[in-house]
Design a protein around this motif. Structure first.
Motif, PDB file in Angstrom:
ATOM      1  N   LEU A 202       1.134  -0.961   0.076  1.00 14.34           N
ATOM      2  CA  LEU A 202       0.629   0.526  -0.056  1.00 14.34           C
ATOM      3  C   LEU A 202       0.382   1.310  -0.186  1.00 14.34           C
ATOM      4  CD1 LEU A 202      -2.596  -1.346   2.383  1.00 14.34           C
ATOM      5  CD2 LEU A 202      -2.789  -1.501  -0.241  1.00 14.34           C
ATOM      6  N   GLY A 203       2.275   1.451  -1.151  1.00 12.32           N
ATOM      7  CA  GLY A 203       2.764   2.504  -1.082  1.00 12.32           C
ATOM      8  C   GLY A 203       1.694   3.211  -2.115  1.00 12.32           C
ATOM      9  N   GLY A 204       2.631   4.320  -3.282  1.00 10.14           N
ATOM     10  CA  GLY A 204       1.620   5.174  -3.526  1.00 10.14           C
ATOM     11  C   GLY A 204       1.224   4.575  -4.693  1.00 10.14           C
ATOM     12  N   VAL A 205       2.282   3.266  -5.132  1.00  8.18           N
ATOM     13  CA  VAL A 205       2.021   2.568  -6.335  1.00  8.18           C
ATOM     14  C   VAL A 205       0.229   1.481  -6.074  1.00  8.18           C
ATOM     15  CG1 VAL A 205       2.896   1.242  -8.021  1.00  8.18           C
ATOM     16  CG2 VAL A 205       4.039   2.851  -6.969  1.00  8.18           C
ATOM     17  N   GLY A 206       0.929   0.609  -5.132  1.00 15.70           N
ATOM     18  CA  GLY A 206      -0.932   0.030  -4.900  1.00 15.70           C
ATOM     19  C   GLY A 206      -1.504   1.052  -4.096  1.00 15.70           C
ATOM     20  N   LEU A 207      -1.619   2.010  -3.732  1.00 14.62           N
ATOM     21  CA  LEU A 207      -2.368   2.772  -3.917  1.00 14.62           C
ATOM     22  C   LEU A 207      -3.375   3.626  -4.873  1.00 14.62           C
ATOM     23  CD1 LEU A 207      -1.681   4.875  -0.763  1.00 14.62           C
ATOM     24  CD2 LEU A 207      -3.488   3.024  -0.371  1.00 14.62           C
ATOM     25  N   GLU A 269       0.248  -7.268  -7.101  1.00 14.08           N
ATOM     26  CA  GLU A 269       1.593  -6.997  -6.396  1.00 14.08           C
ATOM     27  C   GLU A 269       2.230  -5.530  -6.905  1.00 14.08           C
ATOM     28  OE1 GLU A 269       5.766  -8.221  -4.130  1.00 14.08           O
ATOM     29  OE2 GLU A 269       5.420  -7.354  -6.156  1.00 14.08           O
ATOM     30  N   ALA A 270       2.339  -5.189  -5.398  1.00 13.64           N
ATOM     31  CA  ALA A 270       3.107  -3.738  -6.027  1.00 13.64           C
ATOM     32  C   ALA A 270       4.185  -3.390  -4.791  1.00 13.64           C
ATOM     33  CB  ALA A 270       2.523  -2.802  -5.692  1.00 13.64           C
ATOM     34  N   ILE A 271       4.711  -4.462  -4.192  1.00 15.72           N
ATOM     35  CA  ILE A 271       5.945  -4.390  -3.282  1.00 15.72           C
ATOM     36  C   ILE A 271       7.309  -4.666  -3.748  1.00 15.72           C
ATOM     37  CG2 ILE A 271       6.854  -5.487  -1.488  1.00 15.72           C
ATOM     38  CD1 ILE A 271       4.093  -6.405  -0.573  1.00 15.72           C
ATOM     39  N   GLY A 272       7.714  -5.681  -4.794  1.00 12.56           N
ATOM     40  CA  GLY A 272       8.485  -6.630  -5.654  1.00 12.56           C
ATOM     41  C   GLY A 272       9.581  -7.071  -4.275  1.00 12.56           C
ATOM     42  N   ASP A 275       8.415 -13.393  -2.682  1.00 16.48           N
ATOM     43  CA  ASP A 275       6.979 -14.697  -2.103  1.00 16.48           C
ATOM     44  C   ASP A 275       5.359 -13.728  -1.548  1.00 16.48           C
ATOM     45  OD1 ASP A 275       8.153 -12.071  -0.548  1.00 16.48           O
ATOM     46  OD2 ASP A 275       8.402 -12.621   1.232  1.00 16.48           O
ATOM     47  N   THR A 276       6.089 -12.231  -1.955  1.00 13.52           N
ATOM     48  CA  THR A 276       4.416 -11.711  -2.517  1.00 13.52           C
ATOM     49  C   THR A 276       4.191 -11.979  -3.329  1.00 13.52           C
ATOM     50  OG1 THR A 276       5.838  -9.043  -2.146  1.00 13.52           O
ATOM     51  CG2 THR A 276       4.357  -9.972  -0.218  1.00 13.52           C
ATOM     52  N   GLU A 277       5.046 -11.784  -4.746  1.00 14.40           N
ATOM     53  CA  GLU A 277       4.404 -11.735  -5.666  1.00 14.40           C
ATOM     54  C   GLU A 277       3.808 -14.263  -6.582  1.00 14.40           C
ATOM     55  OE1 GLU A 277       7.512  -9.748  -8.242  1.00 14.40           O
ATOM     56  OE2 GLU A 277       7.650 -11.777  -9.038  1.00 14.40           O
ATOM     57  N   LEU A 320       3.265  -3.391 -16.822  1.00 14.95           N
ATOM     58  CA  LEU A 320       5.284  -2.194 -17.195  1.00 14.95           C
ATOM     59  C   LEU A 320       4.889  -0.380 -17.077  1.00 14.95           C
ATOM     60  CD1 LEU A 320       8.002  -1.424 -16.901  1.00 14.95           C
ATOM     61  CD2 LEU A 320       8.497  -1.824 -19.868  1.00 14.95           C
ATOM     62  N   ILE A 321       5.043   0.262 -15.767  1.00 13.16           N
ATOM     63  CA  ILE A 321       4.424   2.228 -15.935  1.00 13.16           C
ATOM     64  C   ILE A 321       2.733   1.692 -16.794  1.00 13.16           C
ATOM     65  CG2 ILE A 321       5.090   4.299 -16.335  1.00 13.16           C
ATOM     66  CD1 ILE A 321       7.330   2.744 -15.710  1.00 13.16           C
ATOM     67  N   GLY A 322       1.940   0.794 -15.848  1.00  9.83           N
ATOM     68  CA  GLY A 322       0.586   0.909 -16.074  1.00  9.83           C
ATOM     69  C   GLY A 322       0.189   0.140 -17.626  1.00  9.83           C
ATOM     70  N   ILE A 370       3.791   8.374   1.925  1.00 12.78           N
ATOM     71  CA  ILE A 370       3.337   7.301   0.766  1.00 12.78           C
ATOM     72  C   ILE A 370       4.109   8.675  -0.605  1.00 12.78           C
ATOM     73  CG2 ILE A 370       1.613   7.547  -1.079  1.00 12.78           C
ATOM     74  CD1 ILE A 370      -0.320   7.533   2.010  1.00 12.78           C
ATOM     75  N   ARG A 371       4.148   9.960  -0.526  1.00 11.28           N
ATOM     76  CA  ARG A 371       4.942  10.176  -1.705  1.00 11.28           C
ATOM     77  C   ARG A 371       5.147  11.370  -1.201  1.00 11.28           C
ATOM     78  NH1 ARG A 371       5.829   6.379  -3.933  1.00 11.28           N
ATOM     79  NH2 ARG A 371       5.833   6.064  -6.397  1.00 11.28           N
ATOM     80  N   SER A 372       6.566  12.175  -1.170  1.00 14.89           N
ATOM     81  CA  SER A 372       6.981  13.405  -0.654  1.00 14.89           C
ATOM     82  C   SER A 372       7.418  14.235  -2.300  1.00 14.89           C
ATOM     83  CB  SER A 372       8.444  12.804   0.184  1.00 14.89           C
ATOM     84  OG  SER A 372       8.210  12.481   2.001  1.00 14.89           O
TER      85      SER A 372
HETATM   86  N1  COD Z   1       4.164  -7.739   2.966  1.00 15.18           N
HETATM   87  C1  COD Z   1       2.757  -6.862   2.847  1.00 15.18           C
HETATM   88  N2  COD Z   1       3.395  -5.421   2.646  1.00 15.18           N
HETATM   89  C2  COD Z   1       5.038  -5.232   2.606  1.00 15.18           C
HETATM   90  C3  COD Z   1       5.731  -6.128   2.580  1.00 15.18           C
HETATM   91  C4  COD Z   1       5.382  -7.737   2.873  1.00 15.18           C
HETATM   92  N3  COD Z   1       6.439  -8.666   2.940  1.00 15.18           N
HETATM   93  N4  COD Z   1       7.224  -5.762   2.527  1.00 15.18           N
HETATM   94  C5  COD Z   1       7.011  -4.359   2.137  1.00 15.18           C
HETATM   95  N5  COD Z   1       5.391  -4.182   1.714  1.00 15.18           N
HETATM   96  C6  COD Z   1       4.594  -2.548   2.134  1.00 15.18           C
HETATM   97  C7  COD Z   1       5.148  -1.636   2.929  1.00 15.18           C
HETATM   98  O1  COD Z   1       5.061  -1.177   3.767  1.00 15.18           O
HETATM   99  C8  COD Z   1       4.782  -0.683   2.050  1.00 15.18           C
HETATM  100  O2  COD Z   1       4.004   0.362   2.260  1.00 15.18           O
HETATM  101  C9  COD Z   1       4.457  -1.308   0.286  1.00 15.18           C
HETATM  102  O3  COD Z   1       4.935  -2.286   0.698  1.00 15.18           O
HETATM  103  C10 COD Z   1       5.322  -0.550  -0.463  1.00 15.18           C
HETATM  104  O4  COD Z   1       5.205   0.210  -1.184  1.00 15.18           O
HETATM  105  P1  COD Z   1       6.460   2.058  -0.561  1.00 15.18           P
HETATM  106  O5  COD Z   1       6.453   3.443  -0.816  1.00 15.18           O
HETATM  107  O6  COD Z   1       8.141   1.050  -0.498  1.00 15.18           O
HETATM  108  O7  COD Z   1       6.650   1.474  -2.332  1.00 15.18           O
HETATM  109  P2  COD Z   1       6.144   2.316  -4.387  1.00 15.18           P
HETATM  110  O8  COD Z   1       4.699   2.724  -4.016  1.00 15.18           O
HETATM  111  O9  COD Z   1       6.763   3.535  -3.910  1.00 15.18           O
HETATM  112  O10 COD Z   1       7.042   1.537  -5.049  1.00 15.18           O
HETATM  113  C11 COD Z   1       6.508   0.342  -5.055  1.00 15.18           C
HETATM  114  C12 COD Z   1       7.320  -0.583  -6.284  1.00 15.18           C
HETATM  115  C13 COD Z   1       7.064  -2.069  -6.589  1.00 15.18           C
HETATM  116  C14 COD Z   1       7.016   0.123  -7.664  1.00 15.18           C
HETATM  117  C15 COD Z   1       8.661  -0.754  -6.564  1.00 15.18           C
HETATM  118  O11 COD Z   1       9.143  -1.282  -5.061  1.00 15.18           O
HETATM  119  C16 COD Z   1       8.875  -1.405  -7.311  1.00 15.18           C
HETATM  120  O12 COD Z   1       8.976  -2.917  -7.766  1.00 15.18           O
HETATM  121  N6  COD Z   1      10.056  -0.907  -8.674  1.00 15.18           N
HETATM  122  C17 COD Z   1      10.124  -1.052  -9.590  1.00 15.18           C
HETATM  123  C18 COD Z   1       9.671  -1.284 -10.991  1.00 15.18           C
HETATM  124  C19 COD Z   1       9.085  -0.692 -11.579  1.00 15.18           C
HETATM  125  O13 COD Z   1      10.255  -0.196 -12.425  1.00 15.18           O
HETATM  126  N7  COD Z   1       7.383   0.373 -11.808  1.00 15.18           N
HETATM  127  C20 COD Z   1       7.981   1.393 -12.187  1.00 15.18           C
HETATM  128  C21 COD Z   1       8.466   2.935 -11.808  1.00 15.18           C
HETATM  129  S1  COD Z   1       8.944   2.565 -10.774  1.00 15.18           S
END
Ligand code: COD
Ligand code: ZN
Ligand code: ZN
Length: 376
Positions: A202-207, A269-272, A275-277, A320-322, A370-372
């Motif tokens: 639930l970071g900026g991307v997941g939201l 999956e918006a974490i990267g 295991d979560t994938e 990729l980028i939506g 979330i986003r600065s």
């Molecule tokens: N289980 C559940 N939630 C988790 C876990 C876990 N094991 N680990 C972390 N989290 C949560 C964090 O608490 C956080 O809230 C959220 O996951 C991740 O949010 P952010 O704020 O760290 O990340 P975002 O939303 O800015 O970006 C996430 C991406 C997935 C886009 C980024 O990390 C990524 O993989 N980028 C590469 C892919 C790409 O090129 N994307 C487009 C350009 S960025």
């Protein structure tokens, strides 16, 4: 502009080596060459991907480097043969280029331009030279955007003009985070009205995925994050429930299957993380579920899962980028924003002067932002 035709000295944040936060420096920004544009960045956001470069887990980066890929600014000057913009235009740098000429750009079903870093390095301009120097050293570009510099240079493939009235301190969000998540829901998954969705991260991307699922009419949107401080914002933006894997002794995919019967129609999956994938895939509905991977795990990672998850009718795909062809899509997304058809403003949690970039990274790492947005 008065600076046209001259090398510009300005402030920027340079990552000198892996593990070191961007350091505030004065850099020199050379003139834009043929088919290049020099842009004065007005506002830029900090995305987790920028932090991945700090930590050395983004592939094929050369250091020292200026990162930043969510920005908005004004064209300062153009090099020879540039036709797509003129000085004074408001623009968004594109973290995924759209050259308009390669096989992917000519394929209406693909946005993965062959000029992207997945296919070739973007650490220098297309002519294999750089435009940044600092303390007598060459500093590399990042994704041809490098928005953590007050002035930056990009090729024509990586820039798009937007509405003259667009508020630059807001619309930088379309450069990555919002477009990535929102597009994953409406373009890649094509979420249907009445469907059930789960969003991991639930970071900026997941939201932004949640905003897209809600816009598409999903009736149930379950947010999954280990940081419960993210739940309130997720609910404000459309999540109907939020759960933390830490609150259950059983694996989270089993919890989601129990909550929904056979699993969710769409999981994201918006974490990267690997295991979560796998958990997101296993949470999707037997027979008809779709799992969309948005996050990019550390370079070199390999995904392993039980293939019967697919044999029993789940689909696994990536976004990729939506899935946007950004040059075509961003002006329309920005005009939708101007017409109040989409509202990513709630993703901006902090506004900081550019000089406080280190504080912005600390907020991200502490899970407080979330986003600065950094303002020059
Ligand atoms: N289980 C559940 N939630 C988790 C876990 C876990 N094991 N680990 C972390 N989290 C949560 C964090 O608490 C956080 O809230 C959220 O996951 C991740 O949010 P952010 O704020 O760290 O990340 P975002 O939303 O800015 O970006 C996430 C991406 C997935 C886009 C980024 O990390 C990524 O993989 N980028 C590469 C892919 C790409 O090129 N994307 C487009 C350009 S960025
Ligand atoms: Zn990003
Ligand atoms: Zn292309």
């Amino acid at each position: 502009m008065a600076t046209a035709g001259k090398v510009i000295k300005c402030k920027a944040a340079v990552i000198w080596e892996v593990g070191k936060l961007p350091s505030l420096e004065e850099v020199e920004v050379a003139l834009p060459r043929t088919h290049e544009i020099r842009v004065k960045i007005v506002a830029t956001g900090i995305c987790r991907t920028d932090d991945h470069v700090v930590n050395g887990i983004f592939p094929n980066i050369d250091y020292p480097v200026i990162v930043g890929h969510e920005g908005a600014g004004i064209v300062e000057s153009i090099g020879p043969e540039v036709t797509c913009v003129k000085p004074g235009d408001k623009v968004i740098p594109l973290c995924l280029p759209q050259c308009g000429e390669c096989a992917s750009c000519l394929n209406p079903k693909s946005n993965c331009c062959l000029k992207t870093h997945f296919c070739q390095s973007q650490n220098l301009m297309p002519d294999k030279t750089g435009r940044f120097t600092c303390r007598g050293k060459q500093v590399y570009h990042f994704l041809w955007t490098s928005t953590f510099s007050e002035y930056t240079v990009m090729p024509e493939a990586s820039i798009v003009k937007i509405d003259d009235d667009a508020p630059l301190e807001k619309v930088w969000l379309f450069g990555c985070g919002f477009s990535t998540g929102y597009g994953a829901a409406i373009n890649t998954a094509k979420v249907e009205p009445g469907s059930t969705c789960a969003v991991f991260g639930l970071g900026g991307v997941g939201l932004s995925v949640i905003i897209g699922c809600k816009a598409a009419g999903a009736s149930r949107i379950i947010g999954v994050d280990i940081n419960k401080e993210k739940f309130a914002k997720a609910k404000e933006l459309g999540a109907t429930e939020c759960i933390s894997p830490n609150d259950f002794s059983k694996p989270i995919h089993k919890v989601l299957v129990e909550m929904t019967g056979l699993g969710v129609d769409y999981s994201f999956e918006a974490i990267g993380r690997i295991d979560t994938e796998v958990a997101a895939l296993a949470s999707s509905c037997l027979g008809s579920g779709t799992c969309v991977l948005v996050g990019e795990p550390p370079s070199g990672s390999q995904l392993a899962f039980d293939p019967t998850l697919l044999l029993t009718g789940r689909k696994l795909t990536g976004s990729l980028i939506g899935d946007w062809k950004l040059k075509d899509a961003l002006p329309k997304l920005v005009s939708d924003y101007m017409n109040k058809k989409c509202h990513p403003d709630a993703l901006i949690s902090h506004m900081l002067p550019f000089e406080k970039i280190a504080e912005g990274f600390e907020l991200l790492r502490a899970g407080k932002s979330i986003r600065s947005v950094l303002l020059f």
